[in-house]
Design a protein around this motif. Sequence first.
Motif, PDB file in Angstrom:
ATOM      1  N   GLY A  30      52.571-110.160  63.342  1.00  0.00           N
ATOM      2  CA  GLY A  30      52.932-109.184  63.124  1.00  0.00           C
ATOM      3  C   GLY A  30      53.131-108.913  61.811  1.00  0.00           C
ATOM      4  O   GLY A  30      53.446-109.152  61.112  1.00  0.00           O
ATOM      5  N   PHE A  31      52.632-106.895  61.670  1.00  0.00           N
ATOM      6  CA  PHE A  31      52.993-106.286  60.672  1.00  0.00           C
ATOM      7  C   PHE A  31      52.850-104.845  61.063  1.00  0.00           C
ATOM      8  O   PHE A  31      51.926-103.928  61.621  1.00  0.00           O
ATOM      9  CB  PHE A  31      52.042-106.660  59.658  1.00  0.00           C
ATOM     10  N   ASN A  32      53.263-104.233  60.494  1.00  0.00           N
ATOM     11  CA  ASN A  32      53.453-102.519  60.678  1.00  0.00           C
ATOM     12  C   ASN A  32      52.204-101.741  59.391  1.00  0.00           C
ATOM     13  O   ASN A  32      53.077-101.675  57.962  1.00  0.00           O
ATOM     14  CB  ASN A  32      55.026-102.011  60.344  1.00  0.00           C
ATOM     15  N   GLY A  33      51.896-102.198  59.981  1.00  0.00           N
ATOM     16  CA  GLY A  33      50.623-101.536  59.251  1.00  0.00           C
ATOM     17  C   GLY A  33      50.404 -99.691  58.771  1.00  0.00           C
ATOM     18  O   GLY A  33      49.915 -99.575  58.269  1.00  0.00           O
ATOM     19  N   HIS A  34      51.396 -98.682  59.265  1.00  0.00           N
ATOM     20  CA  HIS A  34      51.659 -97.787  59.070  1.00  0.00           C
ATOM     21  C   HIS A  34      52.725 -97.093  57.969  1.00  0.00           C
ATOM     22  O   HIS A  34      53.364 -96.161  57.694  1.00  0.00           O
ATOM     23  CB  HIS A  34      52.338 -97.014  60.453  1.00  0.00           C
ATOM     24  N   PRO A  68      57.037-105.248  55.644  1.00  0.00           N
ATOM     25  CA  PRO A  68      57.715-105.221  57.304  1.00  0.00           C
ATOM     26  C   PRO A  68      57.302-105.410  58.324  1.00  0.00           C
ATOM     27  O   PRO A  68      56.237-105.572  58.504  1.00  0.00           O
ATOM     28  CB  PRO A  68      58.650-103.553  57.203  1.00  0.00           C
ATOM     29  N   LEU A  69      58.351-105.280  59.564  1.00  0.00           N
ATOM     30  CA  LEU A  69      57.190-105.714  60.750  1.00  0.00           C
ATOM     31  C   LEU A  69      58.845-105.397  61.548  1.00  0.00           C
ATOM     32  O   LEU A  69      59.762-106.295  61.276  1.00  0.00           O
ATOM     33  CB  LEU A  69      57.326-107.246  60.957  1.00  0.00           C
ATOM     34  N   ILE A  91      59.450-109.338  56.249  1.00  0.00           N
ATOM     35  CA  ILE A  91      59.183-110.317  56.385  1.00  0.00           C
ATOM     36  C   ILE A  91      58.714-111.015  54.668  1.00  0.00           C
ATOM     37  O   ILE A  91      58.223-110.290  54.516  1.00  0.00           O
ATOM     38  CB  ILE A  91      58.224-110.664  56.754  1.00  0.00           C
ATOM     39  N   LEU A  92      59.038-112.375  54.098  1.00  0.00           N
ATOM     40  CA  LEU A  92      58.560-112.935  52.770  1.00  0.00           C
ATOM     41  C   LEU A  92      57.861-113.918  53.649  1.00  0.00           C
ATOM     42  O   LEU A  92      57.732-114.927  54.344  1.00  0.00           O
ATOM     43  CB  LEU A  92      59.415-113.706  52.024  1.00  0.00           C
ATOM     44  N   ASN A  96      63.602 -99.534  62.465  1.00  0.00           N
ATOM     45  CA  ASN A  96      62.646-100.077  61.517  1.00  0.00           C
ATOM     46  C   ASN A  96      62.803 -99.471  60.173  1.00  0.00           C
ATOM     47  O   ASN A  96      63.110 -98.328  59.656  1.00  0.00           O
ATOM     48  CB  ASN A  96      61.563 -99.122  62.221  1.00  0.00           C
ATOM     49  N   VAL A  97      62.181-100.947  59.581  1.00  0.00           N
ATOM     50  CA  VAL A  97      62.086-100.184  58.083  1.00  0.00           C
ATOM     51  C   VAL A  97      60.912 -98.922  58.239  1.00  0.00           C
ATOM     52  O   VAL A  97      59.474 -99.492  58.296  1.00  0.00           O
ATOM     53  CB  VAL A  97      61.458-102.171  57.336  1.00  0.00           C
ATOM     54  N   SER A  98      61.169 -99.053  56.710  1.00  0.00           N
ATOM     55  CA  SER A  98      60.258 -97.246  56.666  1.00  0.00           C
ATOM     56  C   SER A  98      58.941 -97.203  55.199  1.00  0.00           C
ATOM     57  O   SER A  98      58.141 -96.162  55.286  1.00  0.00           O
ATOM     58  CB  SER A  98      60.477 -96.125  56.888  1.00  0.00           C
ATOM     59  N   CYS A  99      59.409 -98.057  54.321  1.00  0.00           N
ATOM     60  CA  CYS A  99      59.595 -98.070  52.571  1.00  0.00           C
ATOM     61  C   CYS A  99      60.038 -99.707  52.324  1.00  0.00           C
ATOM     62  O   CYS A  99      61.233-100.305  52.337  1.00  0.00           O
ATOM     63  CB  CYS A  99      59.813 -96.971  52.088  1.00  0.00           C
ATOM     64  N   ILE A 100      59.172 -99.977  51.539  1.00  0.00           N
ATOM     65  CA  ILE A 100      59.518-101.529  50.500  1.00  0.00           C
ATOM     66  C   ILE A 100      59.027-101.284  49.489  1.00  0.00           C
ATOM     67  O   ILE A 100      58.028-100.134  49.175  1.00  0.00           O
ATOM     68  CB  ILE A 100      58.816-102.291  50.963  1.00  0.00           C
ATOM     69  N   SER A 101      60.302-101.745  48.050  1.00  0.00           N
ATOM     70  CA  SER A 101      59.256-101.871  47.132  1.00  0.00           C
ATOM     71  C   SER A 101      60.222-102.919  46.289  1.00  0.00           C
ATOM     72  O   SER A 101      60.940-103.305  46.828  1.00  0.00           O
ATOM     73  CB  SER A 101      59.782-100.468  45.968  1.00  0.00           C
TER      74      SER A 101
END
Length: 603
Positions: free
Chosen positions: A18-22, A39-40, A45-46, A63-68
Amino acid sequence: MAVETHGVPQLELEAVIGFNGHVFSGLRVHPDREHLIYPLGCTVILKRIKDGKQEFLHGHTNNVSCISVSKSGSYIASGQVNFMGFKATVIIWDYAQRTIYAQLLLHKAKVEALAFSPNDKYLVSLGGQDDGSIVIWNIETKQAICGSPASAHSAGHCLTVQYSNTNDNIFVSAGSGTLRVWELDLPNRKIRPTECNTGKLKRIVKCIEVAEDDQFILCGTTSGDIMKINLKTGLLSDCGPVKTKYSLGVNVIRILKSGNLLVGSGSGTFTLCSKTNFKTLKEVQLEKGVTSIAIRGEGQQFFVGTEAAQMYRFNYVDFKAELISTSHNSAVKDVAITFGTSELFATCSEEDIRLWHIDKPKELLRITIPNMTCNSLDFMADGHSIISAWNDGKIRVFAPESGRLMLIIDNAHRMGVTAIAGTRDCKRIVSGGGEGQVRVWELQPRFHRLLETMKEHKATVACIKIKSDDKECVTASADGACIIWDIVLFSLDFKTHTGTDISDKVTYWDVYDGSAIRELEGSQSGAINGMHISQDGKHFVTGGDDKLVKVWDYMEGVVTHVGIAHGGSITSTKIFSNNRTLVSTSVDGAILRWRFPHPPSSS
């Protein structure tokens, strides 16, 4: 008694499909060039690129909404969504230790975007539209320095932030009719914005990319063009492409070392375009909108994520898409495991059925019936066919090797087929429908026929289980009743009268006199949506709206282990027949593989 999960041992998560592509720019390559970060649900996930080994960062409650990722690679930051009125957390992770370094709590309801300053001094966070503020955090002290409304009252919502590449005190924010360059005044603990002048152009900016030397910034817009702004003066210096704009907007831009651009559009085009006039040099069409472009190293290789929850790998030279992982991008309705072997399983979601190998991140087979929904599926015991229930009232039978349609039963149920199961001898199918009927079908090599229709349920049939001797089956319905049917004589053997409000409880019934022997509180919040008993009958697993996978001791009626990783309601759970693996699925399209904690007994 409510089930307390505190102090209960946690299940070991082995792998996630899985992968949250949104999440825009949610897929990243770590500066060590060895790991993908994405994110998922509520997990970050690493994934090691060379062998696919996964590690999981758990800490978010939604739900995770952003990553940096910081330039040095020392830190990862991730933001989440939360319910209205509640604050949404930003977590800074220590990459080397794989632990939480800091939890930052100020924004309401959603963290929209995050960016690290070039020397890991500061983190800038942007709240969602119910929050609307920008906050600068000191990474060393883990404290907020200052904050400000993200956009002027006259402008729309701010959607994204990006830091300068050379100056820890300068960053850019953009969104609907707003584009600002900010400067941090540390002695006075203030951030001061300068509005950029885009002339007559009125645009909604979805993404920003800052040039490596900070000379200019590129802004991708919902109109499908790219604005080039001088970072020093804040003036528009170019805009293009002039003629053919990117369909459904520019979602993501990356600048290569050569100065040329990689552009991902909402329509799924992934483009290499010229730095001078935005002219297309190479283009590939991918499935659904491109949301992430992650460059590995100097740019010889890059990874692309799409809204279809798919990841691709590209090499700069040949610019060909290599699909490296696939997953469902909407709720997984059901999961079925092959009888006997414990390596293959199938899932269904919306219009497709996918076949998976337990150890691989990419589906072996995808069967798609456009614009239809598959509600339930099962493998026939001989492994030669997948039987499936569809909302158009049809039962479809497919070959698992090729996906070929072997048989179709039209008008199986008036209000859609909602549940399905096959007998061990592979000669009959039992189906349930939206109208509450249960039907038994006979399969012959060249034809099929309806043997009997059994009417008792007052609402949708949700689940069917056939006894191993093929003489009886149990059906559960949304009317709150469970019925045991004789499928040889086609008569009702036994019915539980429960009412419809017990979906959060686990009940044990005496099948001889119909009495409830024991009732357990299965979920403290919301319904239980999936339950499965291990082959030896000693344990069972449940999953539901509380997002927890719970393994129970059947005799004791207590939870022995709990699995925390799903970001959405769990839709189904299955224990593989070897008692070593457990699979759970959820509404966010995730498929999680856990180590089953009670290996088969030697007796």
